[in-house]
Design a protein around this motif. Structure first.
Motif, PDB file in Angstrom:
ATOM      1  N   THR A 167     -34.570  47.367  63.042  1.00  0.00           N
ATOM      2  CA  THR A 167     -35.461  46.544  63.862  1.00  0.00           C
ATOM      3  C   THR A 167     -36.153  45.475  63.013  1.00  0.00           C
ATOM      4  O   THR A 167     -36.799  44.591  63.542  1.00  0.00           O
ATOM      5  N   THR A 190     -33.209  46.627  68.466  1.00  0.00           N
ATOM      6  CA  THR A 190     -32.744  45.836  67.319  1.00  0.00           C
ATOM      7  C   THR A 190     -32.238  44.494  67.821  1.00  0.00           C
ATOM      8  O   THR A 190     -31.544  44.424  68.840  1.00  0.00           O
ATOM      9  N   ASP A 191     -32.570  43.434  67.108  1.00  0.00           N
ATOM     10  CA  ASP A 191     -32.062  42.097  67.428  1.00  0.00           C
ATOM     11  C   ASP A 191     -30.609  42.036  66.931  1.00  0.00           C
ATOM     12  O   ASP A 191     -30.350  41.787  65.754  1.00  0.00           O
ATOM     13  N   GLU A 237     -29.263  38.783  65.228  1.00  0.00           N
ATOM     14  CA  GLU A 237     -29.829  38.533  63.894  1.00  0.00           C
ATOM     15  C   GLU A 237     -29.189  39.465  62.857  1.00  0.00           C
ATOM     16  O   GLU A 237     -28.810  39.028  61.766  1.00  0.00           O
ATOM     17  N   ILE A 261     -37.091  40.813  72.728  1.00  0.00           N
ATOM     18  CA  ILE A 261     -35.694  40.805  72.252  1.00  0.00           C
ATOM     19  C   ILE A 261     -34.795  41.423  73.314  1.00  0.00           C
ATOM     20  O   ILE A 261     -33.725  40.904  73.630  1.00  0.00           O
ATOM     21  N   ARG A 313     -34.086  39.094  76.024  1.00  0.00           N
ATOM     22  CA  ARG A 313     -33.209  37.997  75.607  1.00  0.00           C
ATOM     23  C   ARG A 313     -31.758  38.464  75.496  1.00  0.00           C
ATOM     24  O   ARG A 313     -30.841  37.767  75.897  1.00  0.00           O
ATOM     25  N   GLN A 314     -31.542  39.654  74.948  1.00  0.00           N
ATOM     26  CA  GLN A 314     -30.165  40.047  74.631  1.00  0.00           C
ATOM     27  C   GLN A 314     -29.523  40.959  75.686  1.00  0.00           C
ATOM     28  O   GLN A 314     -28.330  41.235  75.595  1.00  0.00           O
TER      29      GLN A 314
END
Ligand SMILES: *Cc1c(COP(=O)(O)O)cnc(C)c1O
Length: 385
Positions: free
Chosen positions: A126, A155-156, A159, A289, A292-293
Motif C-alpha cells: 500500500t 494497493t494502487d 503505481e 484509490i 479510481r481503479q
C-alpha cells in the motif's frame, strides 16, 4: 464474439459463446479424456484432455476476454493456478507479497516453494516507496491482493506495476475479491492475473476452480507448458459450471455491493462493533484509490467485536449467515480468519499485520439486505455480555 466490450454483455457472450457444431447456446460438457486421431501425426486440434479440452477452452477464452488479456488458463483450484504461476520461477529468485494475503498463498510460498530455493518476503504494497525500497537484485515478482485479505487494504495497482516493471519485476495480482467485473489488473499494468474462481466467478459455492490470465505471448507459452506439464487442470464439468456462474456475475455483484454497503453501515453504527474495515467507506484510507481503479468496493467486510460481545456466542447465534470458509457465494458467509482462513500464518506475523483474534470476515451475500442485517443484529444482541 460478442461485438462489444461492455462487461454485462461479455459475461454472457464472451469466449466461445456457442457450440460451433450444433449452435447449442451453451458449449457442451466434453466429458472425454482423449480424442481419435485421423491418422498418424494428424489430429483435429485435441489430443488429450490434460493438454486441451473444448469446454475448458471455452472458459479460458471467456476469462481472457473479461480480463482484457489474450490468454486464459483454467486450473483445479485457485491454489493450483497460483502454484503453476509460481512455477515460472527458479531457485535463487525472490518473490515479494502484499502483507495481507490469503493464508494459502503464504503457506505455499513458505512451506513449498521455499524448499525449492525460491525466497519470499512480505512487504507493504500500500506504500509504493516502501515497496520499491524492498526490491532486491533477485526479486523477480510481486504478488498483490487488492483489496487484501482480510483487512481490505487497498494497493494502487498501477503505481506498483509501473515501479515493478521499471525494475524488471513481474506483477501478479490475485483478483479474487474483485473479479474482472469490478477491477481489471492487466489494464492497470499488471502482468498476470490469478483467481480463485471458487469465489465470485463461480458464485454459488458449488465448484472449486482457479484461473490465470496474461497478455504477453512468451509468458502464455510458458504457462501453457507448465499447465500441461504439472497437470492441475480444471475438468470439463467444473469448466461448464464456471461458465454458467460467470453469466450472472454482473447482476450478482451489483446486488452484493449494494448489500455490503448497507451491512457495513449497520455494523459501523452498532455499539457492539469496535471497527469496520470496508473500502466503500469514504474515510477508508484506500477509498480514493479503490474508486479510481475499480468499479465498486466489493462485498467483503471485516470487523472486530467490542470487549462486551462474546465472539463465540455471536457466531453460534447466527442463523442466516453461515460460519464457513470461502466467500463470494450467493449466501452470506462469515469466518474467523485467525483460526480459519489465515491459521496457516504464524501468530507473530498475524499480529504484526493486524489479524487479531477478535477479527471476523464477512462475505455479504445476495439475500434481502434487511434479513442479513436482522440476523447480525439478533446475534450481536444475544452475545452481549
Ligand atoms: C480462496 C482464495 C484463494 C485460493 O483459492 P482455492 O480455490 O481455494 O484454491 C486464493 N486467493 C484468495 C484471495 C482466495 O480467497
Amino acid at each position: 464474439m460478442a461485438g462489444t466490450t461492455r462487461d454485462e454483455t461479455l459475461l454472457i457472450h464472451g469466449g466461445i459463446p456457442e457450440d460451433p457444431r450444433t449452435g447449442a447456446v451453451n458449449v457442451p460438457i466434453y466429458q472425454t479424456s482423449t480424442y481419435r486421431q485421423d491418422e498418424l501425426g494428424r489430429h483435429r486440434g485435441y489430443e488429450y484432455s490434460r493438454t486441451g479440452n473444448p469446454t475448458r477452452e471455452a472458459l479460458e477464452k471467456l476469462i481472457a476476454d473479461l480480463e482484457g488479456g489474450r490468454f486464459g488458463f483454467a486450473f483445479a483450484s485457485g491454489m493450483a493456478a497460483l502454484t503453476t504461476v509460481l512455477s515460472l520461477f527458479s531457485a535463487g529468485d525472490e518473490i515479494l507479497t502484499s502483507a495481507n494475503v490469503y493464508g494459502g498463498t503464504f503457506r505455499v510460498l513458505d512451506k513449498v516453494f521455499r524448499n525449492f530455493g525460491i525466497a519470499y518476503r512480505m512487504v507493504d504494497t500500500t506504500d509504493a516507496d516502501a515497496f520499491e525500497a524492498q526490491i532486491g537484485p533477485n526479486t523477480k515478482a510481486v504478488i498483490v491482493e487488492s483489496p487484501a485479505n482480510p483487512l481490505l487494504d487497498v494497493t494502487d495497482i498501477a503505481e506498483i506495476a509501473k515501479r515493478a516493471k521499471a525494475r524488471g519485476v513481474m506483477t501478479i495480482v490475485d483478483n479474487t475479491f474483485m473479479t474482472p467485473y469490478l477491477q481489471k489488473p492487466l489494464e492497470l499494468g499488471a502482468d498476470v492475473v490469478v483467481h480463485s474462481a471458487t469465489k465470485y466467478l463461480g458464485g454459488h459455492s458449488d465448484v472449486v476452480a482457479g484461473l490465470a490470465v496474461v497478455d504477453d505471448e512468451e509468458t502464455a507459452k510458458r504457462l501453457a507448458f507448465l499447465q500441461n506439464a504439472t497437470g492441475g487442470v480444471l475438468g470439463p464439468f467444473d469448466s461448464f459450471l464456471l461458465i454458467r456462474g460467470i453469466k450472472t456475475l454482473g447482476v450478482r455483484l451489483d446486488r452484493h455491493c449494494e448489500n455490503a454497503l448497507a451491512v457495513a453501515e449497520f455494523l459501523r453504527a452498532s455499539d457492539a462493533v469496535e471497527i469496520v474495515h470496508f473500502p466503500g467507506f469514504a474515510d477508508h484510507p484506500g477509498h480514493a484509490i479503490q474508486a479510481r481503479q475499480a468499479r465498486g468496493a466489493g462485498a467483503m467486510i471485516s470487523f472486530s467485536l467490542r470487549e462486551n460481545v462474546d465472539l463465540r456466542l455471536f457466531l453460534k447465534s447466527l442463523r442466516l449467515v453461515a460460519l464457513a470458509e470461502s466467500l463470494g457465494g450467493v449466501e452470506s458467509l462469515i469466518c474467523h480468519p485467525s483460526t480459519m482462513t489465515h491459521a496457516s500464518i504464524p501468530e507473530e506475523i498475524r499480529k504484526k499485520v493486524g489479524i487479531s483474534d477478535s477479527l471476523l470476515r464477512l462475505s455479504v451475500g445476495i439475500e434481502h439486505r434487511d434479513d442479513i442485517v436482522a440476523d447480525l443484529k439478533r446475534a450481536l444482541d444475544a452475545a452481549r455480555r
